[in-house]
Design a protein around this motif. Structure first.
Motif, PDB file in Angstrom:
ATOM      1  N   CYS A 194       0.827  -1.204   0.000  1.00  0.00           N
ATOM      2  CA  CYS A 194       0.000   0.000   0.000  1.00  0.00           C
ATOM      3  C   CYS A 194       0.866   1.261   0.000  1.00  0.00           C
ATOM      4  O   CYS A 194       0.535   2.257  -0.655  1.00  0.00           O
ATOM      5  CB  CYS A 194      -0.932  -0.010   1.203  1.00  0.00           C
ATOM      6  SG  CYS A 194      -2.140   1.334   1.217  1.00  0.00           S
ATOM      7  N   ALA A 195       1.979   1.224   0.729  1.00  0.00           N
ATOM      8  CA  ALA A 195       2.901   2.373   0.746  1.00  0.00           C
ATOM      9  C   ALA A 195       3.444   2.638  -0.658  1.00  0.00           C
ATOM     10  O   ALA A 195       3.511   3.796  -1.107  1.00  0.00           O
ATOM     11  CB  ALA A 195       4.035   2.110   1.723  1.00  0.00           C
ATOM     12  N   LEU A 196       3.830   1.574  -1.355  1.00  0.00           N
ATOM     13  CA  LEU A 196       4.316   1.723  -2.731  1.00  0.00           C
ATOM     14  C   LEU A 196       3.191   2.187  -3.650  1.00  0.00           C
ATOM     15  O   LEU A 196       3.412   2.993  -4.560  1.00  0.00           O
ATOM     16  CB  LEU A 196       4.898   0.402  -3.223  1.00  0.00           C
ATOM     17  CG  LEU A 196       6.143  -0.105  -2.480  1.00  0.00           C
ATOM     18  CD1 LEU A 196       6.532  -1.501  -2.962  1.00  0.00           C
ATOM     19  CD2 LEU A 196       7.313   0.864  -2.673  1.00  0.00           C
ATOM     20  N   LEU A 197       1.993   1.679  -3.406  1.00  0.00           N
ATOM     21  CA  LEU A 197       0.837   2.070  -4.219  1.00  0.00           C
ATOM     22  C   LEU A 197       0.537   3.554  -4.067  1.00  0.00           C
ATOM     23  O   LEU A 197       0.185   4.239  -5.040  1.00  0.00           O
ATOM     24  CB  LEU A 197      -0.372   1.235  -3.786  1.00  0.00           C
ATOM     25  CG  LEU A 197      -1.578   1.143  -4.716  1.00  0.00           C
ATOM     26  CD1 LEU A 197      -1.181   0.535  -6.049  1.00  0.00           C
ATOM     27  CD2 LEU A 197      -2.677   0.322  -4.068  1.00  0.00           C
ATOM     28  N   SER A 198       0.691   4.080  -2.852  1.00  0.00           N
ATOM     29  CA  SER A 198       0.422   5.501  -2.612  1.00  0.00           C
ATOM     30  C   SER A 198       1.473   6.400  -3.237  1.00  0.00           C
ATOM     31  O   SER A 198       1.242   7.606  -3.373  1.00  0.00           O
ATOM     32  CB  SER A 198       0.326   5.772  -1.105  1.00  0.00           C
ATOM     33  OG  SER A 198       1.598   5.663  -0.479  1.00  0.00           O
ATOM     34  N   ALA A 199       2.623   5.831  -3.610  1.00  0.00           N
ATOM     35  CA  ALA A 199       3.638   6.600  -4.326  1.00  0.00           C
ATOM     36  C   ALA A 199       3.503   6.451  -5.832  1.00  0.00           C
ATOM     37  O   ALA A 199       4.251   7.059  -6.590  1.00  0.00           O
ATOM     38  CB  ALA A 199       5.034   6.149  -3.898  1.00  0.00           C
ATOM     39  N   THR A 200       2.537   5.636  -6.263  1.00  0.00           N
ATOM     40  CA  THR A 200       2.297   5.420  -7.689  1.00  0.00           C
ATOM     41  C   THR A 200       1.184   6.320  -8.204  1.00  0.00           C
ATOM     42  O   THR A 200       1.306   6.943  -9.266  1.00  0.00           O
ATOM     43  CB  THR A 200       1.935   3.943  -7.941  1.00  0.00           C
ATOM     44  OG1 THR A 200       2.965   3.107  -7.406  1.00  0.00           O
ATOM     45  CG2 THR A 200       1.788   3.663  -9.424  1.00  0.00           C
ATOM     46  N   ARG A 201       0.081   6.362  -7.466  1.00  0.00           N
ATOM     47  CA  ARG A 201      -1.028   7.270  -7.752  1.00  0.00           C
ATOM     48  C   ARG A 201      -1.659   7.674  -6.439  1.00  0.00           C
ATOM     49  O   ARG A 201      -1.646   6.897  -5.476  1.00  0.00           O
ATOM     50  CB  ARG A 201      -2.077   6.601  -8.647  1.00  0.00           C
ATOM     51  CG  ARG A 201      -1.775   6.677 -10.132  1.00  0.00           C
ATOM     52  CD  ARG A 201      -2.834   5.984 -10.955  1.00  0.00           C
ATOM     53  NE  ARG A 201      -4.181   6.442 -10.636  1.00  0.00           N
ATOM     54  CZ  ARG A 201      -5.285   5.769 -10.988  1.00  0.00           C
ATOM     55  NH1 ARG A 201      -5.182   4.624 -11.629  1.00  0.00           N
ATOM     56  NH2 ARG A 201      -6.464   6.250 -10.673  1.00  0.00           N
ATOM     57  N   VAL A 202      -2.221   8.847  -6.369  1.00  0.00           N
ATOM     58  CA  VAL A 202      -2.734   9.360  -5.097  1.00  0.00           C
ATOM     59  C   VAL A 202      -3.835   8.471  -4.532  1.00  0.00           C
ATOM     60  O   VAL A 202      -3.939   8.292  -3.315  1.00  0.00           O
ATOM     61  CB  VAL A 202      -3.221  10.818  -5.261  1.00  0.00           C
ATOM     62  CG1 VAL A 202      -4.402  10.903  -6.218  1.00  0.00           C
ATOM     63  CG2 VAL A 202      -3.572  11.424  -3.911  1.00  0.00           C
ATOM     64  N   VAL A 203      -4.653   7.865  -5.411  1.00  0.00           N
ATOM     65  CA  VAL A 203      -5.747   7.024  -4.896  1.00  0.00           C
ATOM     66  C   VAL A 203      -5.219   5.722  -4.297  1.00  0.00           C
ATOM     67  O   VAL A 203      -5.971   4.997  -3.630  1.00  0.00           O
ATOM     68  CB  VAL A 203      -6.773   6.705  -6.008  1.00  0.00           C
ATOM     69  CG1 VAL A 203      -7.484   7.960  -6.460  1.00  0.00           C
ATOM     70  CG2 VAL A 203      -6.112   6.004  -7.181  1.00  0.00           C
ATOM     71  N   GLY A 204      -3.954   5.419  -4.505  1.00  0.00           N
ATOM     72  CA  GLY A 204      -3.387   4.207  -3.936  1.00  0.00           C
ATOM     73  C   GLY A 204      -3.452   4.182  -2.422  1.00  0.00           C
ATOM     74  O   GLY A 204      -3.557   3.109  -1.815  1.00  0.00           O
ATOM     75  N   VAL A 205      -3.415   5.358  -1.807  1.00  0.00           N
ATOM     76  CA  VAL A 205      -3.456   5.422  -0.342  1.00  0.00           C
ATOM     77  C   VAL A 205      -4.799   4.922   0.198  1.00  0.00           C
ATOM     78  O   VAL A 205      -4.891   4.502   1.361  1.00  0.00           O
ATOM     79  CB  VAL A 205      -3.184   6.865   0.129  1.00  0.00           C
ATOM     80  CG1 VAL A 205      -4.385   7.765  -0.136  1.00  0.00           C
ATOM     81  CG2 VAL A 205      -2.806   6.896   1.602  1.00  0.00           C
ATOM     82  N   LEU A 206      -5.829   4.914  -0.634  1.00  0.00           N
ATOM     83  CA  LEU A 206      -7.153   4.479  -0.191  1.00  0.00           C
ATOM     84  C   LEU A 206      -7.199   2.987   0.112  1.00  0.00           C
ATOM     85  O   LEU A 206      -8.141   2.514   0.761  1.00  0.00           O
ATOM     86  CB  LEU A 206      -8.193   4.826  -1.264  1.00  0.00           C
ATOM     87  CG  LEU A 206      -8.334   6.314  -1.602  1.00  0.00           C
ATOM     88  CD1 LEU A 206      -9.271   6.506  -2.785  1.00  0.00           C
ATOM     89  CD2 LEU A 206      -8.826   7.095  -0.395  1.00  0.00           C
ATOM     90  N   ALA A 207      -6.201   2.232  -0.335  1.00  0.00           N
ATOM     91  CA  ALA A 207      -6.167   0.796  -0.050  1.00  0.00           C
ATOM     92  C   ALA A 207      -6.022   0.522   1.440  1.00  0.00           C
ATOM     93  O   ALA A 207      -6.297  -0.598   1.893  1.00  0.00           O
ATOM     94  CB  ALA A 207      -5.023   0.132  -0.826  1.00  0.00           C
ATOM     95  N   VAL A 208      -5.605   1.521   2.218  1.00  0.00           N
ATOM     96  CA  VAL A 208      -5.479   1.315   3.669  1.00  0.00           C
ATOM     97  C   VAL A 208      -6.841   1.007   4.286  1.00  0.00           C
ATOM     98  O   VAL A 208      -6.930   0.257   5.282  1.00  0.00           O
ATOM     99  CB  VAL A 208      -4.843   2.551   4.335  1.00  0.00           C
ATOM    100  CG1 VAL A 208      -5.770   3.762   4.269  1.00  0.00           C
ATOM    101  CG2 VAL A 208      -4.471   2.246   5.786  1.00  0.00           C
ATOM    102  N   PHE A 209      -7.922   1.524   3.704  1.00  0.00           N
ATOM    103  CA  PHE A 209      -9.256   1.231   4.234  1.00  0.00           C
ATOM    104  C   PHE A 209      -9.631  -0.236   4.008  1.00  0.00           C
ATOM    105  O   PHE A 209     -10.308  -0.847   4.842  1.00  0.00           O
ATOM    106  CB  PHE A 209     -10.286   2.164   3.608  1.00  0.00           C
ATOM    107  CG  PHE A 209     -10.050   3.610   3.926  1.00  0.00           C
ATOM    108  CD1 PHE A 209     -10.178   4.072   5.228  1.00  0.00           C
ATOM    109  CD2 PHE A 209      -9.677   4.505   2.942  1.00  0.00           C
ATOM    110  CE1 PHE A 209      -9.949   5.411   5.539  1.00  0.00           C
ATOM    111  CE2 PHE A 209      -9.450   5.844   3.241  1.00  0.00           C
ATOM    112  CZ  PHE A 209      -9.582   6.294   4.537  1.00  0.00           C
ATOM    113  N   ALA A 210      -9.179  -0.788   2.883  1.00  0.00           N
ATOM    114  CA  ALA A 210      -9.395  -2.215   2.642  1.00  0.00           C
ATOM    115  C   ALA A 210      -8.646  -3.049   3.672  1.00  0.00           C
ATOM    116  O   ALA A 210      -9.130  -4.100   4.118  1.00  0.00           O
ATOM    117  CB  ALA A 210      -8.952  -2.586   1.236  1.00  0.00           C
ATOM    118  N   THR A 211      -7.466  -2.574   4.060  1.00  0.00           N
ATOM    119  CA  THR A 211      -6.681  -3.273   5.086  1.00  0.00           C
ATOM    120  C   THR A 211      -7.412  -3.274   6.421  1.00  0.00           C
ATOM    121  O   THR A 211      -7.517  -4.309   7.094  1.00  0.00           O
ATOM    122  CB  THR A 211      -5.303  -2.608   5.240  1.00  0.00           C
ATOM    123  OG1 THR A 211      -4.603  -2.654   3.987  1.00  0.00           O
ATOM    124  CG2 THR A 211      -4.474  -3.312   6.303  1.00  0.00           C
TER     125      THR A 211
END
Length: 412
Positions: A209-226
Motif C-alpha cells: 500500500c505504501a508503494l501504491l500511494s507513491a504510484t497514484r494518489v488514490v493508492g493510499v485508499l487501499a489502507v481502508f481495505a486493510t
C-alpha cells in the motif's frame, strides 16, 4: 518345544510383510496424481499470460504498422507513448522542476507521482537503452507479474484467469498496460495488497500500500481495505465491534501496516515541500490541467448529455461517464459478494477523480484490478460467454490500438 513358543505369529516372507495394501497403493497413486496435476496447473498459470503477452505485442504492432510509415520496436514504443506517457518520460529523464515549465503556462510535472518514473530511471542506469524502450518492457513485465498475482486471487479459476490475462495483455485497452503509464505498476501493487490481505499478511499489505500511494494518489485508499480485512478477521474470531480498537492495539503487525500504508504519499509530499515549497503541489497543479473540484453528479450528467452532433457513436464524455457508472455498479456487486474492502477501494478510487471531471475516467476504471477480476469471473461462468469474450478481446485489441495511436480522446 520351548523354542516354538516364541516364533513370530506371521511366518510370511519379508516381501509379503512389507507390501502395501491395495488401499494404501490407491492413496499413494492419488497423491502422486494430485501433485502432478498441481504442477501442470502451475505451469499453465505461468504460460497463459506469457502467451497473451506475445500475442498482444503482435496484434498491437500490426495495428501500429498499418498506420505508420516507419517500423521497428522503438518506433512502435514511441507511437504508443501518448498523452500522460510523455510526462512520465520527462520525469524519468529530467526529474521534477522547481517552477512551471517555460512555454507551457503554469503546468508543472508535480501532478504525476514518482514511483514508476523512479523505477524506470533506475533501470536506465543499468541498461543503456532509450527511456521509452525500458519503460515499455518494464510495463509488460509489471502486467505479466500482475497476472501471476491474480491467479490465487481468482481462486485458480482457469477460465476467469485466462480472460483476465487476455484483458491486460491482449485486450482492447492493453496499450494502457504496456506503455509508460502508471497502470501496469498500479494494477500489480493493487493485486499484491489484496493477495496479502487474503492471506492475512498485514505487513506485506502495508508495504504494498505504501508503494501504491507513491504510484497514484488514490493508492493510499487501499489502507481502508486493510482495516476492513482486520475487522473481518476480528469478527470471525468472535470479537465484537467495540473491542476491535483494543484488539488492533494489541497487534503490532497491524499497527505498523496501517501507519506505513500512506508512507509513499507522505514521502512525495515532503519532497514537494522541500523542493517547491508546497507539499500539496500535486493537488494544486490540477487546475492547470482543467481539473477543478465540483459536483460529481453534475459531471456525470454533463458527460451523458454531450450527445454526438453527427453519427451514432457516443462522444468521449459519454464514454467516460458510462465508464464511471459501470465502475460504480461493479463496486456495488463486489459489496454484494461481501468483498467490502475491494468495493470501498474501487468506489472511492472512481469518486475521487470524478470530483474534478471525467478526464481519463476509462483508464482509471480499467486500472482497478478488483473490478476487472470481477468482470472476468462473471464472463467466465459459461463456456459460450468465455469464448465469445476472449474472441472480442483479441479482435478489439487491433482496432483500439489504432484509435489510441490516432489520439481518440476517450482513451486518454
Amino acid at each position: 518345544m520351548a523354542g516354538s513358543a516364541i516364533e513370530p505369529a506371521n511366518s510370511g516372507s519379508p516381501s509379503q510383510i512389507l507390501a502395501p495394501s491395495p488401499v494404501e497403493t490407491q492413496l499413494a497413486l492419488g497423491d502422486m496424481a494430485r501433485a502432478n496435476a498441481g504442477r501442470r496447473l502451475c505451469v499453465t498459470a505461468v504460460a497463459v499470460p506469457l502467451l497473451f503477452m506475445i500475442s498482444g505485442l503482435v496484434i498491437r504492432y500490426a495495428a501500429f504498422h498499418s498506420v505508420s510509415a516507419v517500423s521497428g520496436f522503438e518506433a512502435y514504443a514511441r507511437a504508443l507513448c501518448r498523452w500522460d506517457c510523455a510526462w512520465y518520460v520527462d520525469i524519468s529523464e529530467h526529474g521534477y522542476e522547481r517552477f512551471p515549465i517555460p512555454g507551457q503556462s503554469n503546468v508543472g510535472r508535480w501532478g504525476f507521482f514518482p514511483l514508476y518514473p523512479m523505477l524506470v530511471t533506475t533501470l536506465r542506469f543499468a541498461f543503456p537503452f532509450p527511456t521509452i524502450l525500458i519503460a515499455t518492457i518494464t510495463s509488460m513485465a509489471c502486467s505479466y507479474a500482475a497476472c501471476l498475482v491474480a491467479w490465487p486471487l481468482l481462486e485458480k479459476n482457469m477460465r476467469a484467469y485466462t480472460l483476465y490475462c487476455a484483458f491486460l495483455l491482449s485486450g482492447p485497452f492493453s496499450f494502457h498496460f504496456t506503455t509508460f503509464l502508471t497502470e501496469p505498476l498500479f494494477v500489480f501493487l493493487t493485486s499484491c495488497v489484496f493477495l496479502a490481505l487474503k492471506r492475512s499478511n498485514y505487513l506485506a499489505a502495508g508495504v504494498s500500500c505504501a508503494l501504491l500511494s507513491a504510484t497514484r494518489v488514490v493508492g493510499v485508499l487501499a489502507v481502508f481495505a486493510t482495516v476492513i480485512r482486520m475487522f473481518e478477521q476480528h469478527r470471525q474470531q468472535g470479537g465484537s465491534a467495540v473491542s476491535f480498537p483494543r484488539w488492533v492495539l494489541g497487534r503490532p503487525d497491524m499497527l505498523v501496516a496501517i501507519f506505513i500504508s500512506p508512507a509513499g504519499l507522505f514521502a512525495y509530499m515532503l519532497f514537494l515541500y522541500l523542493t517547491v515549497g508546497d507539499g500539496f503541489a500535486f493537488l494544486h497543479v490540477q487546475r492547470a490541467f482543467g481539473r477543478v473540484a465540483g459536483d460529481p453528479l453534475l459531471f456525470l450528467w454533463d458527460g451523458l448529455a454531450a450527445v454526438p452532433t453527427k453519427g451514432w457513436l457516443p462522444t468521449a464524455p459519454q464514454w467516460s461517464a458510462l465508464a464511471a457508472i459501470i465502475g460504480l455498479i461493479l463496486s456495488v456487486v463486489l459489496a454484494a459478494r461481501r468483498r467490502y474492502g475491494a468495493a470501498l477501494f474501487c468506489a472511492s478510487s472512481i469518486i475521487l477523480p470524478l470530483i474534478t471531471n471525467l478526464a481519463s475516467m476509462i483508464r482509471y476504471v480499467i486500472g482497478l484490478a478488483p473490478l476487472m477480476m470481477l468482470i472476468a469471473e462473471l464472463l467466465s461462468v459459461s463456456k459460450l460467454t468465455y469464448l465469445v469474450t476472449l474472441a472480442l478481446f483479441l479482435s478489439a485489441c487491433y482496432f483500439m490500438t489504432v484509435a489510441w495511436i490516432g489520439g481518440y480522446l476517450a482513451l486518454v
